[in-house]
Design a protein around this motif. Structure first.
Motif, short mmCIF file in Angstrom:
data_model
loop_
_atom_site.label_atom_id
_atom_site.label_comp_id
_atom_site.label_asym_id
_atom_site.label_seq_id
_atom_site.Cartn_x
_atom_site.Cartn_y
_atom_site.Cartn_z
N MET A 1 0.80 -1.46 0.40
CA MET A 1 -0.16 0.18 -0.03
C MET A 1 0.79 1.45 0.11
SD MET A 1 -2.81 1.31 -0.14
CE MET A 1 -4.07 2.72 0.31
N ALA A 2 2.10 1.21 0.88
CA ALA A 2 3.16 2.13 0.86
C ALA A 2 3.56 2.72 -0.61
CB ALA A 2 4.04 2.17 1.71
N ARG A 3 3.82 1.52 -0.87
CA ARG A 3 4.46 1.62 -2.61
C ARG A 3 3.04 2.63 -3.55
NH1 ARG A 3 7.63 -3.31 -4.84
NH2 ARG A 3 9.80 -2.94 -3.45
N GLN A 4 2.11 1.99 -3.59
CA GLN A 4 1.01 2.98 -4.10
C GLN A 4 0.88 4.01 -4.06
OE1 GLN A 4 0.90 -0.18 -2.87
NE2 GLN A 4 0.46 -1.69 -4.69
N GLU A 5 0.87 4.68 -2.38
CA GLU A 5 0.29 6.03 -1.86
C GLU A 5 2.03 7.02 -2.65
OE1 GLU A 5 0.29 5.38 2.04
OE2 GLU A 5 -1.85 5.12 2.32
N LEU A 6 3.12 6.30 -2.42
CA LEU A 6 4.14 6.64 -2.83
C LEU A 6 3.99 7.20 -4.58
CD1 LEU A 6 7.03 8.27 -2.32
CD2 LEU A 6 7.84 5.47 -2.81
N ALA A 7 3.83 6.00 -5.57
CA ALA A 7 4.00 6.13 -6.61
C ALA A 7 2.61 7.47 -7.16
CB ALA A 7 3.16 5.13 -7.30
#
Length: 271
Positions: A1-7
């Motif tokens: 989830m964190a990767r998606q938010e950063l992206a």
């Protein structure tokens, strides 16, 4: 989830930036979208286009602090946006290379709306960055050049600020804040020069520094011995501008008090 938010955040910030805002000249080619291209961000951040693309697609590895700093500079992120970028990447933003020495316009405008309050803004090194006329009158100091440093005036200057009942306490407050600044901005040349000057020129500063004082900004009451207005019992409150590591100092008097009447008179004189 964190990767998606950063992206998502990277795509959003890239789309929000315009080429002229970051110094890119118009090329004459028609852009399908108004924001920056991926290759432009990658070049500005000193990374490969492939690596940046993978970050935007949530496929890349967890970026290092160096990569995040490069992205923050490339996208012209504000201090608050930079901190948010680091949080999305699962880490804390390290401090900038030097103390922030600009005042946000809305903070400067706030000082102008406080005619019977002495108000000024200091950075992490106690440089006075902004002030209103009443603050200049209360401090009995020429702040017009924007070169006043309260730490230097407290420990080194022959033209000290008006003495107050809390002068000794203020010395400890100054040292505590400068110690925090030294930890946060170890590569700030102006701060390093100031600390050298204070250590060399003031035995009192050296003595307090060795005690490692700790102080949190808040409310204080002090009696200011002003050379023209006499003794003034004032409230001193500090508001934080955390994204810039700055403090807004507000000097007021209790309603109906002799000091309040004096502040009103001095404020009328400054206008």
């Amino acid at each position: 989830m964190a990767r998606q938010e950063l992206a998502h955040y990277l795509r959003e910030r890239r789309a929000a930036r315009r080429p002229h805002e970051i110094g890119l000249a118009a090329t004459g080619t028609v852009r399908r979208t108004p924001g920056l291209r991926r290759e432009e961000v990658a070049e500005l951040a000193h990374m490969s286009v492939d690596y940046y693309t993978r970050l935007e697609q949530a496929r890349g590895p967890r970026p290092s602090a160096r990569i995040l700093d490069g992205l923050a500079r490339a996208l012209r992120l504000t201090p608050a946006e930079r901190s948010h970028l680091f949080r999305l990447a699962g880490t804390s933003a390290p401090p900038g290379l030097s103390a922030v020495r600009r005042v946000r316009p809305h903070v400067a405008r706030m000082l102008e709306r406080l005619p019977e309050t002495g108000a000024l803004v200091t950075d992490a090194t106690y440089d006075v960055l902004a002030w209103n006329p009443l603050a200049r009158t209360l401090l009995h100091a020429d702040l017009g050049g924007g070169t006043t440093n309260l730490a230097r005036r407290r420990f080194l200057s022959r033209e000290r600020l008006p003495e107050s009942s809390s002068a000794e306490e203020f010395g400890h407050i100054v040292v505590a804040r400068l110690r925090r600044a030294a930890d946060r901005y170890p590569h700030d040349p102006r701060l390093a020069a100031l600390l050298t000057e204070l250590h060399t020129g003031s035995a009192e500063f050296r003595q307090i520094w060795q005690t490692r004082p700790v102080h949190a900004p808040g409310h204080r009451t002090k009696t200011l011995d002003h050379p023209e207005a006499g003794a003034l019992r004032l409230n001193c409150d500090v508001l934080l501008v955390p994204e810039d590591d700055q403090e807004v100092v507000l000097m007021t008097a209790d309603p109906g008090s002799p000091a309040a009447r004096t502040l009103r008179r001095l404020a009328g004189r400054t206008t």
